[in-house]
Design a protein around this motif. Structure first.
Motif, short mmCIF file in Angstrom:
data_model
loop_
_atom_site.label_atom_id
_atom_site.label_comp_id
_atom_site.label_asym_id
_atom_site.label_seq_id
_atom_site.Cartn_x
_atom_site.Cartn_y
_atom_site.Cartn_z
N LYS A 1 0.90 -1.16 0.00
CA LYS A 1 0.00 0.00 0.00
C LYS A 1 0.93 1.20 0.00
CE LYS A 1 -4.11 1.90 1.85
NZ LYS A 1 -5.27 1.71 2.67
N GLY A 2 0.94 1.95 -1.07
CA GLY A 2 1.98 2.97 -1.24
C GLY A 2 3.33 2.27 -1.24
N ASP A 3 4.24 2.74 -0.37
CA ASP A 3 5.56 2.10 -0.28
C ASP A 3 5.61 1.04 0.80
OD1 ASP A 3 6.57 3.57 -2.33
OD2 ASP A 3 7.26 5.20 -1.01
N LYS A 4 4.53 0.91 1.54
CA LYS A 4 4.55 -0.01 2.70
C LYS A 4 4.19 -1.43 2.27
CE LYS A 4 2.17 -0.74 6.97
NZ LYS A 4 0.75 -0.67 7.22
N LYS A 5 5.10 -2.37 2.57
CA LYS A 5 4.81 -3.77 2.25
C LYS A 5 3.82 -4.32 3.28
CE LYS A 5 8.11 -6.85 0.78
NZ LYS A 5 9.12 -7.92 0.88
N ILE A 6 2.71 -4.83 2.80
CA ILE A 6 1.69 -5.35 3.72
C ILE A 6 1.97 -6.82 4.04
CG2 ILE A 6 -0.77 -5.88 3.97
CD1 ILE A 6 -1.23 -3.54 2.01
N ASN A 7 2.33 -7.54 3.02
CA ASN A 7 2.60 -8.97 3.23
C ASN A 7 3.36 -9.50 2.03
OD1 ASN A 7 2.65 -11.51 4.31
ND2 ASN A 7 0.43 -11.80 4.37
N SER A 8 3.92 -10.68 2.20
CA SER A 8 4.69 -11.29 1.14
C SER A 8 4.63 -12.81 1.33
CB SER A 8 6.12 -10.78 1.28
OG SER A 8 6.92 -11.36 0.30
N ARG A 9 4.40 -13.55 0.26
CA ARG A 9 4.30 -15.01 0.38
C ARG A 9 5.04 -15.69 -0.75
NH1 ARG A 9 -0.18 -17.34 3.54
NH2 ARG A 9 -0.34 -15.81 5.21
N PHE A 10 5.59 -16.84 -0.43
CA PHE A 10 6.30 -17.66 -1.41
C PHE A 10 5.45 -18.89 -1.71
CE2 PHE A 10 9.00 -21.30 -2.30
CZ PHE A 10 9.80 -20.82 -3.32
N GLY A 11 5.32 -19.26 -3.00
CA GLY A 11 4.57 -20.48 -3.31
C GLY A 11 3.97 -20.46 -4.70
N GLU A 12 2.69 -20.91 -4.76
CA GLU A 12 2.04 -21.08 -6.07
C GLU A 12 0.90 -20.07 -6.27
OE1 GLU A 12 0.64 -25.11 -6.45
OE2 GLU A 12 2.49 -25.85 -5.55
N ALA A 13 0.70 -19.68 -7.52
CA ALA A 13 -0.42 -18.80 -7.86
C ALA A 13 -0.83 -19.09 -9.29
CB ALA A 13 0.01 -17.34 -7.71
N ILE A 14 -2.00 -18.61 -9.67
CA ILE A 14 -2.47 -18.84 -11.04
C ILE A 14 -3.20 -17.60 -11.56
CG2 ILE A 14 -4.63 -19.96 -10.25
CD1 ILE A 14 -4.31 -21.84 -12.73
N PHE A 15 -3.03 -17.30 -12.84
CA PHE A 15 -3.75 -16.18 -13.45
C PHE A 15 -5.15 -16.63 -13.85
CE2 PHE A 15 0.59 -14.69 -13.95
CZ PHE A 15 0.46 -13.34 -13.65
N THR A 16 -6.13 -15.78 -13.58
CA THR A 16 -7.51 -16.05 -13.99
C THR A 16 -7.85 -15.12 -15.15
OG1 THR A 16 -8.38 -14.37 -12.52
CG2 THR A 16 -8.12 -16.57 -11.58
N ALA A 17 -9.13 -15.10 -15.56
CA ALA A 17 -9.52 -14.26 -16.70
C ALA A 17 -9.33 -12.78 -16.41
CB ALA A 17 -10.97 -14.54 -17.05
N ASN A 18 -9.46 -12.40 -15.12
CA ASN A 18 -9.34 -10.96 -14.82
C ASN A 18 -8.44 -10.67 -13.64
OD1 ASN A 18 -10.93 -12.04 -12.86
ND2 ASN A 18 -12.57 -10.54 -13.00
N GLY A 19 -7.67 -11.65 -13.22
CA GLY A 19 -6.81 -11.40 -12.06
C GLY A 19 -5.97 -12.60 -11.69
N MET A 20 -5.88 -12.86 -10.38
CA MET A 20 -5.08 -13.99 -9.93
C MET A 20 -5.75 -14.74 -8.79
SD MET A 20 -1.11 -12.83 -9.95
CE MET A 20 -0.44 -14.48 -10.10
N SER A 21 -5.42 -16.04 -8.73
CA SER A 21 -5.91 -16.89 -7.65
C SER A 21 -4.76 -17.82 -7.24
CB SER A 21 -7.14 -17.66 -8.12
OG SER A 21 -7.69 -18.39 -7.06
N GLY A 22 -5.08 -18.93 -6.58
CA GLY A 22 -4.04 -19.86 -6.14
C GLY A 22 -3.70 -19.62 -4.69
N PRO A 23 -3.04 -20.58 -4.04
CA PRO A 23 -2.85 -20.55 -2.59
C PRO A 23 -2.31 -19.23 -2.03
CG PRO A 23 -2.04 -22.62 -3.47
CD PRO A 23 -2.48 -21.80 -4.64
N ILE A 24 -1.21 -18.68 -2.60
CA ILE A 24 -0.66 -17.50 -1.93
C ILE A 24 -1.55 -16.28 -2.09
CG2 ILE A 24 1.76 -18.10 -1.62
CD1 ILE A 24 2.52 -16.87 -4.16
N ILE A 25 -2.25 -16.19 -3.22
CA ILE A 25 -3.17 -15.06 -3.41
C ILE A 25 -4.35 -15.20 -2.45
CG2 ILE A 25 -4.79 -13.99 -5.06
CD1 ILE A 25 -1.88 -13.48 -5.79
N LEU A 26 -4.94 -16.40 -2.41
CA LEU A 26 -6.12 -16.61 -1.55
C LEU A 26 -5.77 -16.30 -0.10
CD1 LEU A 26 -7.49 -19.92 -3.12
CD2 LEU A 26 -8.31 -17.60 -3.51
#
Ligand code: FAD
Length: 415
Positions: free
Chosen positions: A223-248
């Motif tokens: 948010k701005g320059d502030k890191k809110i969170n960070s995750r390592f792992g798997e993700a997937i692109f959807t038709a209009n965004g992203m899903s997958g474990p780290i996004i969820l």
């Protein structure tokens, strides 16, 4: 005819609750509005069904549920992860443990998990009423008197268990009916919101990436320059965004920051820092100096991503790699390590894995799952104000609270 126990909702919580009540000798009816049981269970874990999580220790698992987790101390000590796995294995469902303690059936088929539960219901003589929508619940004094179905038929029981799930993925039948009944009969329902939900991305070119799944990436949210969170792992692109474990798993925190300018950054090569990655690219370029830039990224990136990276790098695709400048390489590195998107928002209940909020836990006895307000009423599963991250935790809540509700509702009137 009056039953000992009537269970509403044929999802994982309702099935195990009905089975357990039947197992200890009660005459049980399980009422489900769909034509089949376990519709949502079948799509769980992308059809593989992540039934639980073998994290070490009770405290660890409780911590996964945030501030409401403490409600689960007693239930998990009665019927926790080990007993759950034993339950399924006793019905010949072989299980395996994957990354992060995730437990799946060895067959990778959620149908096999559902078959165990159907078998359990058959063995315990539970009467099934599918295609039967409950319309209302009638309370008399401090007890539930009867259930009225949409076809106006009535069902009476000594005890009732509501397992109608949350409001997420309503196509599976979870339309939040239980919350409405509970409020009408005096329970409090805490704020309901979609959780473990895909994100919508502002940049239109995300559509070109639909279906691309990423492994071993690091995604950070700012948010701005502030890191809110960070995750390592798997993700997937959807038709209009992203899903997958780290996004969820980060969606709840993203939701808390919205509306606002939220940015997401993908590090496609988290194992290499900028310097190491630069060296690796230079090595690749030196190996085949006459290769065109557009053909030079095959070993570095998934095919679907290459045209977008090339476009955004603004490097001429037909340039030979030996004439790519340091500045151009710096741009490329930046895209590989800090690929940025702006977050438009979150998908709603329609695509959420779970509902945050539910029946206020202060109104439920955690030893029995019985309502503290209504003498012959129990709750189990997602309808309760409990939600965990991805990894099998949410189904574990269903097995635990369902089993305990069934055991207690069934015991009171067992023959
Ligand atoms: C796509 C997806 C994947 C998931 N994957 C996983 C996973 O791998 N691991 C995990 O732990 N969790 C997973 N979850 C979450 C998990 O599936 C739910 O937490 C779980 O199904 C909740 O179980 P439940 O029995 O409480 O409710 P539900 O499964 O929602 O079942 C409630 C049932 O009640 C019925 N019902 C509702 N209203 C009425 C009515 N008026 N009359 C009669 N019947 C009614 C519904 O038709 C439904 O069958 C996933 C969820 C989704 C959406």
């Amino acid at each position: 005819m009056k039953y000992d126990v009537a269970v509403i909702g044929g999802g994982p919580a309702g099935m195990i609750a009905a089975g357990r009540a039947g197992e200890i000798g009660s005459h049980v009816v399980l009422i489900e509005k769909n034509k089949d049981l376990g519709t949502k269970l079948l799509i769980a874990g992308k059809g593989r069904c992540n039934i639980t999580n073998k994290v070490d220790g009770l405290k660890e698992i409780i911590n996964r549920f945030g501030k409401n987790g403490k409600f689960l101390f007693s239930p998990f000590s009665k019927f926790g992860v080990k007993k759950t796995i034993d339950f399924f294995e006793n019905y010949n469902l072989k299980t395996k443990v994957e990354r992060g303690g995730r437990v799946f059936p060895v067959s990778n088929k959620s149908q096999d998990v559902l078959n165990v539960l159907i078998n359990y219901l058959e063995k315990t003589d539970v009467e099934l009423r599918t295609n039967s929508k409950v319309k209302k619940i009638i309370k008399k004094g401090d007890r539930i008197e009867k259930i009225v179905l949409a076809n106006h038929k009535e069902i009476m029981a000594d005890n009732y268990i509501i397992c109608t799930g949350g409001k997420s993925y309503p196509v599976t039948g979870s339309t939040g009916d239980g919350y409405r009944w509970a409020e009408k009969i005096g329970h409090t329902v805490t704020n309901l919101s979609p959780s473990l939900v895909p994100i919508i991305i502002k940049e239109g070119y995300v559509r070109e990436l639909e279906g691309l799944s990423l492994k071993n990436v690091e995604i950070s949210i700012y948010k701005g320059d502030k890191k809110i969170n960070s995750r390592f792992g798997e993700a997937i692109f959807t038709a209009n965004g992203m899903s997958g474990p780290i996004i969820l798993d980060m969606s709840k925190e993203i939701g808390q920051e919205l509306p606002g300018e939220i940015k997401m950054q993908i590090d496609f090569k988290p194992a290499l820092d900028f310097v190491k990655l630069d060296k690796r690219i230079q090595r690749d370029f030196q190996k085949s100096p006459n290769k065109l830039f557009r053909n030079s990224l095959d070993e570095l990136l998934p095919q679907k991503l290459i045209p977008i990276i090339i476009k955004l790098s603004k490097i001429d695709p037909s340039k030979k790699v030996n004439s790519i400048t340091k500045e151009e390489r710096r741009k490329l590195l930046h895209l590989l390590k800090e690929f940025s998107f702006r977050i438009e928002g979150l998908e709603g209940f329609k695509k959420a894995i779970i509902t945050t909020g539910g029946i206020n836990l202060n109104e439920i006895d955690q030893k029995t799952m019985k309502s503290k307000l209504i003498d012959n009423l129990y709750f189990a599963g997602e309808i309760l104000d409990l939600d965990g991250p991805t990894g099998g935790y949410n189904l574990q809540v269903c097995w635990t609270t369902g089993y305990i509700a069934g055991e207690n509702a069934g015991q009171v009137n067992s023959k």
